[in-house]
Write a protein that holds these residues in place. Structure first.
Motif: not given
Length: 367
Positions: A233-256
């Motif tokens: 997956h890739v994220i454009d930081p201009s598309a919104g808060p990074v943490s929200e975009q990450v948790r849309a992919i992995l609701p529990q968050g990332v391990d590393y």
């Protein structure tokens, strides 16, 4: 020996090509004819005063080439050997002797003092000493002196001109994932920054069989390259808060998470993206040397978070660089995909091109 080198004459100034005199090698040193040298953020950090180094001076610390002379005590390599240069260490402190030389007790003076431990310079002009021995090499030149300890022999199969970045940026990103954090197979990783360090982390994550690899990068071409190198997956930081975009992919968050930016707003979002028991590895060089990491102690404890400062990917170059070369030759670590070559004489153009995001890793080659 008379050489041509790219000199920084003062803070914030462009590189200037000058004729300098290279000293004879000391007993534990070698002279390398440089085939190519990577342009690294750390070199530019010196240019802009974010790291200590004396002016006028010669930086460059991702050099590769052929040994043309050796000191009287050198046994590790000989004249004619193909080598890559890496960071300098003392070889006798605790970290150096236990396999973690990137945390050498003398790392700062050995790499940033601008000369040998005895205070002498490897570079002079008209009898005046120039800042030298940057990372034990100062490879922004046609030739350079390095220590036997911080060169690694390279096999015939690898392109010598582009191998230099293995000695710093590439081993930093790959090592952060493969060695420092030792990301588990099937786990998840967030990488902030799609430069050479971040994308090397992506390739290292593929080698480690990480299940979900998320890259945050504002430049579209770099996001595409991240996907081609194995990011899921890739994220454009201009598309919104990074943490929200990450948790849309992995609701529990990332391990590393591997942060290559050292930017406060980015790190804040990375921390918010971590899962319980998540680990943050930090390799970025902050623009402000006094930058600090702020984190609520109760939150850190309750979430079981781990923060790691990482230098050179915890690499022991004599073992890790051959491992990366072997992976590359097997088609499993295509670091050449990151490289754009430019003539050494165009070094200032290369700095500008890399700053504009037109190249991930510029390697300056001698024609």
């Amino acid at each position: 020996m008379q050489i041509t080198a790219a000199v920084l004459e003062g803070l914030g100034q462009d590189f200037v090509l000058q004729e300098l005199t290279l000293d004879d090698p000391a007993p534990d040193e070698v002279v390398i004819e440089i085939a190519g040298v990577g342009l690294c953020h750390t070199d530019l950090a010196v240019q802009h005063g974010h790291l200590p180094f004396p002016f006028p001076g010669v930086v460059g610390h991702e050099g590769s080439g052929t040994v043309v002379a050796v000191g009287s005590g050198v046994t590790k390599v000989g004249v004619g050997d193909r080598v890559g240069a890496t960071f300098n260490t003392c070889g006798s402190c605790g970290p150096c002797t236990n396999g973690t030389p990137s945390y050498c007790a003398e790392f700062m003076p050995r790499n940033f003092s601008g000369g040998r431990p005895d205070g002498s310079s490897t570079l002079t002009k008209d009898g005046n000493s120039y800042g030298s021995y940057f990372f034990g090499q100062s490879t922004f030149g046609t030739h350079a002196i390095a220590r036997e300890r911080n060169v690694v022999k390279l096999p015939e199969g690898i392109d010598l001109a582009i191998a230099g970045p293995l000695g710093c940026g590439i081993q930093t990103g790959a090592g952060a994932v493969m060695r420092s954090m030792a990301c588990r197979p099937g786990s998840s990783l967030l990488v902030t920054g799609g430069g050479s360090v971040g994308l090397s982390g992506v390739m290292g994550a593929v080698v480690r069989e990480v299940g979900t690899i998320v890259v945050v990068e504002p430049v579209a071409a770099r996001r595409q390259l991240a996907l081609e190198l194995g990011a899921t997956h890739v994220i454009d930081p201009s598309a919104g808060p990074v943490s929200e975009q990450v948790r849309a992919i992995l609701p529990q968050g990332v391990d590393y998470a591997l942060d290559t930016t050292a930017a406060d707003p980015v790190v804040t979002e990375v921390i918010a993206s971590l899962a319980q028991l998540g680990t943050l590895g930090m390799v970025g060089v902050p623009s402000n040397p006094e930058a600090t990491l702020t984190m609520g102690l109760i939150e850190m404890q309750a979430r079981g978070l781990r923060f790691m400062g990482i230098v050179e990917g915890d690499s022991d170059p004599d073992t890790f660089l051959p491992e990366l070369v072997e992976l590359h030759l097997a088609g499993r670590f295509p670091f050449d995909r990151l490289v754009t070559t430019m003539p050494f004489a165009k070094i200032n153009d290369a700095v500008a091109a890399q700053a504009r995001g037109e190249a991930v890793k510029v390697v300056l080659v001698h024609e």
